[in-house]
Design an enzyme around this catalytic site. Structure first.
Site, PDB file in Angstrom:
ATOM      1  N   GLY A  90      -5.195   8.211   5.266  1.00 52.35           N
ATOM      2  CA  GLY A  90      -4.284   9.129   5.945  1.00 52.35           C
ATOM      3  C   GLY A  90      -3.033   9.379   5.119  1.00 52.35           C
ATOM      4  O   GLY A  90      -2.498  10.495   5.095  1.00 52.35           O
ATOM      5  N   ARG A 134      -7.581  -3.051   9.282  1.00 52.99           N
ATOM      6  CA  ARG A 134      -6.686  -4.000   9.971  1.00 52.99           C
ATOM      7  C   ARG A 134      -7.353  -4.639  11.188  1.00 52.99           C
ATOM      8  O   ARG A 134      -7.052  -5.781  11.534  1.00 52.99           O
ATOM      9  CB  ARG A 134      -5.368  -3.313  10.341  1.00 52.99           C
ATOM     10  CG  ARG A 134      -4.617  -2.800   9.114  1.00 52.99           C
ATOM     11  CD  ARG A 134      -3.166  -2.514   9.378  1.00 52.99           C
ATOM     12  NE  ARG A 134      -2.630  -1.628   8.353  1.00 52.99           N
ATOM     13  CZ  ARG A 134      -2.299  -2.000   7.115  1.00 52.99           C
ATOM     14  NH1 ARG A 134      -2.417  -3.258   6.739  1.00 52.99           N
ATOM     15  NH2 ARG A 134      -1.825  -1.124   6.247  1.00 52.99           N
ATOM     16  N   ASP A 168       1.804  -1.054  11.982  1.00 53.91           N
ATOM     17  CA  ASP A 168       0.518  -1.481  11.434  1.00 53.91           C
ATOM     18  C   ASP A 168       0.193  -2.933  11.772  1.00 53.91           C
ATOM     19  O   ASP A 168      -0.950  -3.376  11.607  1.00 53.91           O
ATOM     20  CB  ASP A 168       0.497  -1.297   9.913  1.00 53.91           C
ATOM     21  CG  ASP A 168       0.441   0.179   9.518  1.00 53.91           C
ATOM     22  OD1 ASP A 168       0.076   1.008  10.373  1.00 53.91           O
ATOM     23  OD2 ASP A 168       0.773   0.494   8.360  1.00 53.91           O
ATOM     24  N   LYS A 217      -4.660   6.047  14.730  1.00 55.81           N
ATOM     25  CA  LYS A 217      -4.744   5.395  13.412  1.00 55.81           C
ATOM     26  C   LYS A 217      -6.196   5.459  12.926  1.00 55.81           C
ATOM     27  O   LYS A 217      -6.981   6.254  13.439  1.00 55.81           O
ATOM     28  CB  LYS A 217      -4.241   3.946  13.524  1.00 55.81           C
ATOM     29  CG  LYS A 217      -2.749   3.862  13.824  1.00 55.81           C
ATOM     30  CD  LYS A 217      -1.912   4.383  12.677  1.00 55.81           C
ATOM     31  CE  LYS A 217      -0.435   4.384  13.016  1.00 55.81           C
ATOM     32  NZ  LYS A 217       0.358   5.086  12.002  1.00 55.81           N
ATOM     33  N   GLN A 238       4.644   9.233   7.370  1.00 53.23           N
ATOM     34  CA  GLN A 238       3.773  10.137   6.606  1.00 53.23           C
ATOM     35  C   GLN A 238       4.236  11.573   6.769  1.00 53.23           C
ATOM     36  O   GLN A 238       4.307  12.332   5.793  1.00 53.23           O
ATOM     37  CB  GLN A 238       2.321   9.969   7.066  1.00 53.23           C
ATOM     38  CG  GLN A 238       1.748   8.611   6.688  1.00 53.23           C
ATOM     39  CD  GLN A 238       0.331   8.398   7.163  1.00 53.23           C
ATOM     40  OE1 GLN A 238      -0.219   9.215   7.898  1.00 53.23           O
ATOM     41  NE2 GLN A 238      -0.272   7.295   6.758  1.00 53.23           N
ATOM     42  N   LYS A 285       0.837  -1.206   0.000  1.00 56.47           N
ATOM     43  CA  LYS A 285       0.000   0.000   0.000  1.00 56.47           C
ATOM     44  C   LYS A 285       0.872   1.255   0.000  1.00 56.47           C
ATOM     45  O   LYS A 285       0.644   2.170  -0.784  1.00 56.47           O
ATOM     46  CB  LYS A 285      -0.916  -0.035   1.230  1.00 56.47           C
ATOM     47  CG  LYS A 285      -1.890   1.120   1.336  1.00 56.47           C
ATOM     48  CD  LYS A 285      -3.068   0.769   2.215  1.00 56.47           C
ATOM     49  CE  LYS A 285      -2.823   0.984   3.694  1.00 56.47           C
ATOM     50  NZ  LYS A 285      -2.684   2.392   4.084  1.00 56.47           N
ATOM     51  N   SER A 286       1.872   1.291   0.872  1.00 59.16           N
ATOM     52  CA  SER A 286       2.715   2.500   0.967  1.00 59.16           C
ATOM     53  C   SER A 286       3.415   2.787  -0.360  1.00 59.16           C
ATOM     54  O   SER A 286       3.491   3.941  -0.804  1.00 59.16           O
ATOM     55  CB  SER A 286       3.787   2.307   2.044  1.00 59.16           C
ATOM     56  OG  SER A 286       3.212   2.272   3.312  1.00 59.16           O
ATOM     57  N   ARG A 319       2.860   5.942  -3.221  1.00 59.77           N
ATOM     58  CA  ARG A 319       4.012   6.771  -3.612  1.00 59.77           C
ATOM     59  C   ARG A 319       4.306   6.652  -5.106  1.00 59.77           C
ATOM     60  O   ARG A 319       4.809   7.598  -5.720  1.00 59.77           O
ATOM     61  CB  ARG A 319       5.235   6.370  -2.778  1.00 59.77           C
ATOM     62  CG  ARG A 319       5.137   6.874  -1.324  1.00 59.77           C
ATOM     63  CD  ARG A 319       6.107   6.119  -0.433  1.00 59.77           C
ATOM     64  NE  ARG A 319       6.204   6.629   0.927  1.00 59.77           N
ATOM     65  CZ  ARG A 319       5.328   6.407   1.915  1.00 59.77           C
ATOM     66  NH1 ARG A 319       4.225   5.694   1.677  1.00 59.77           N
ATOM     67  NH2 ARG A 319       5.514   6.887   3.135  1.00 59.77           N
ATOM     68  N   ARG A 362      -6.628   2.034  17.947  1.00 64.83           N
ATOM     69  CA  ARG A 362      -6.369   0.585  17.850  1.00 64.83           C
ATOM     70  C   ARG A 362      -6.044  -0.044  19.204  1.00 64.83           C
ATOM     71  O   ARG A 362      -6.170  -1.259  19.357  1.00 64.83           O
ATOM     72  CB  ARG A 362      -5.264   0.304  16.826  1.00 64.83           C
ATOM     73  CG  ARG A 362      -5.754   0.505  15.403  1.00 64.83           C
ATOM     74  CD  ARG A 362      -4.693   0.192  14.357  1.00 64.83           C
ATOM     75  NE  ARG A 362      -5.270   0.304  13.016  1.00 64.83           N
ATOM     76  CZ  ARG A 362      -4.553   0.400  11.899  1.00 64.83           C
ATOM     77  NH1 ARG A 362      -3.245   0.409  11.947  1.00 64.83           N
ATOM     78  NH2 ARG A 362      -5.168   0.474  10.727  1.00 64.83           N
TER      79      ARG A 362
HETATM   80  C1  S3P Z   1       2.433   4.919   6.295  1.00 64.37           C
HETATM   81  C2  S3P Z   1       2.965   5.288   7.496  1.00 64.37           C
HETATM   82  C3  S3P Z   1       2.413   4.872   8.795  1.00 64.37           C
HETATM   83  C4  S3P Z   1       1.457   3.702   8.637  1.00 64.37           C
HETATM   84  C5  S3P Z   1       0.499   3.886   7.498  1.00 64.37           C
HETATM   85  C6  S3P Z   1       1.257   4.044   6.188  1.00 64.37           C
HETATM   86  C7  S3P Z   1       3.076   5.402   5.046  1.00 64.37           C
HETATM   87  O1  S3P Z   1       1.696   5.944   9.352  1.00 64.37           O
HETATM   88  O2  S3P Z   1       0.754   3.489   9.843  1.00 64.37           O
HETATM   89  O3  S3P Z   1      -0.372   2.775   7.392  1.00 64.37           O
HETATM   90  O4  S3P Z   1       2.768   4.873   3.960  1.00 64.37           O
HETATM   91  O5  S3P Z   1       3.904   6.317   5.142  1.00 64.37           O
HETATM   92  P1  S3P Z   1       2.394   7.071  10.284  1.00 64.37           P
HETATM   93  O6  S3P Z   1       3.325   7.837   9.434  1.00 64.37           O
HETATM   94  O7  S3P Z   1       1.266   7.922  10.785  1.00 64.37           O
HETATM   95  O8  S3P Z   1       3.075   6.308  11.378  1.00 64.37           O
END
Ligand code: S3P
Length: 427
Positions: free
Chosen positions: A92, A386, A313, A340, A168, A20-21, A25, A344
């Site tokens: 987020g 999750r 996560d 989150k 993030q 996902k991350s 990007r 959680r």
């Molecule tokens: C993510 C960073 C994390 C993670 C989120 C994805 C990212 O969040 O919990 O699911 O893709 O950079 P935080 O930066 O708030 O820790």
């Protein structure tokens, strides 16, 4: 929905869905780079589709032929004002990272999302980005979305010591720093996932990382690339745990991304005595591997400190793992869990305790007493993907009663084929 319960063994192989991350990007870098970016194995989950749609709203041409996604990059300067407010859904990552990109535009953008996004803290991003010269705010003098982002083409570099360990926030600042005039320095509180740093290099940019200190010069021009997204270890985590705690199981997970900033769960499994083998398959830059787990006798451990961002996560599913370990597992320094998609810490303790677990929520984590026998109950995901997937894995242990999951639709945020993949493993 009624969840599958009482599995006597899970056996087989799964190709884990894409990260996902990295998928988020890949669209973002594709858009801000010059030239064409192709993305293979893009995750078509709700969150990443929100990012794709957001950049289409900003005038970027993005095509999906069902296999490859093609992003016709505009460079930072080619982004166009969206006609309407941009909807980030539940994501987020979309709202926080895009803020850093929009910081350098010459227009104003409104960003909004669902009821969970409306409660996520945004000052962590808005404060540093405003310090760089943009004008960003939440609604009605709060830090909460809807957000208004007024960019400037005179962004200043920043020296920023991060008050939270957050990839993030780091990424939003990096996107702004790429458009600023001069050198920015970011000092991380703890090392967090470094996909943004990796992709800056992959797209031809320059960045220097030394421990927790990151240096980046702006402005920089990036150029389009071919991206191949590996499987998401955060999605693999549900099957790793299922294979360890369901009797008579053996599960093989293919093509799991093994970036070391993401592999904390593998360390935890080893420390708890889990039977896990890792066969590396990727190259040096893009570590990936085939993971095999088997039913194991586990014991409780303490999880705290620098490992927390490497498994942030995965903590809900690790909490379930700990309910099936002998002794006590203590999770500390994980207060970020409270902000989150839902709280959680509370969600894990409340829902698993309804099923017979013995979990105490604390200010910054959980204390889990094992080993407990779980029973049927009506539980909720709180709209958090999750939490929903963790509860389905918990239900597989239930021999007494049935499990009803409310708000199960949230799972499509990161893993649209979760139930289908799981059912392939039933004996
Ligand atoms: C993510 C960073 C994390 C993670 C989120 C994805 C990212 O969040 O919990 O699911 O893709 O950079 P935080 O930066 O708030 O820790």
């Amino acid at each position: 929905m009624k969840l599958a319960v009482n599995q006597m063994g899970l056996k087989g192989e799964i190709n884990i869905p894409s990260d996902k991350s990295i998928s988020h990007r890949s669209i973002m870098f594709g858009a801000i780079a010059n030239g064409t970016t192709t993305i293979k194995n893009f995750l078509r989950g709700d969150d990443c589709l929100s990012t794709l749609k957001a950049f289409q709203d900003l005038g970027v041409k993005i095509e999906d032929d069902g296999d490859i996604i093609t992003v016709h990059g505009t460079g930072f300067s080619g982004l166009k004002a969206a006609e309407n407010a941009i909807n980030v859904g539940n994501s987020g990552t979309t709202i926080r990272l895009i803020t850093g990109i929009l910081a350098g535009t010459t227009f104003t953008t409104e960003l909004f999302g669902d009821s969970s996004i409306a409660k996520r803290p945004m000052n962590r991003v808005l404060l540093p980005i405003n310090q760089m010269g943009a004008e960003c705010s939440g609604h009605d003098d709060t830090e909460f979305p809807p957000l208004t982002i007024k960019g400037t083409n005179h962004l200043q570099p920043i020296r920023y010591e991060m008050p939270v360990a957050s990839a993030q926030v780091k990424s939003a600042i990096l996107f702004a720093a790429l458009q600023a005039n001069g050198e920015s320095v970011i000092i991380e509180k703890e090392k967090t996932r470094d996909h943004t740093e990796d992709m800056i290099r992959q797209f031809g940019g320059e960045i220097t990382v030394s421990g927790k200190e990151i240096r980046i010069n702006g402005p920089q021009q990036l150029s389009g690339q071919a991206v191949n997204v590996p499987g998401d270890i955060s999605s693999a985590a549900f099957f790793l745990v299922a294979g360890l705690i369901i009797e008579n199981s053996r599960i093989v997970l293919n093509n799991v991304g093994l970036n070391p900033t993401r592999t904390g769960i593998l360390d935890v499994i080893e420390q708890m005595g889990g039977n896990l083998t890792i066969e590396e398959t990727g190259d040096k830059e893009n570590k990936a591997g085939k993971l095999t787990v088997e039913t194991s006798a586990l014991h409780g451990i303490e999880i705290s400190g620098e490992i927390i961002p490497r498994l942030i996560d995965e903590l809900p599913i690790i909490a379930l793992l700990a309910t099936q370990a002998q002794g006590t597992t203590v999770i500390r320094n994980a207060e970020e869990l409270k902000v989150k998609e839902t709280n959680r810490i509370d969600a894990v303790a409340t829902e698993l305790n309804k099923m017979g677990a013995s979990i105490e929520p604390t200010e910054d984590g959980l204390i889990i007493h094992g080993k407990t026998t779980l029973h049927g109950a009506t539980v909720t995901s709180y709209g958090d993907h999750r939490i929903g997937m963790m509860l389905q894995i918990a239900a597989l242990l239930v021999k007494d009663g049935s499990v009803e999951l409310e708000k199960s639709e949230a799972i499509s945020v990161s893993y649209p084929t979760f139930f289908e993949d799981l059912s392939k493993l039933y004996q």
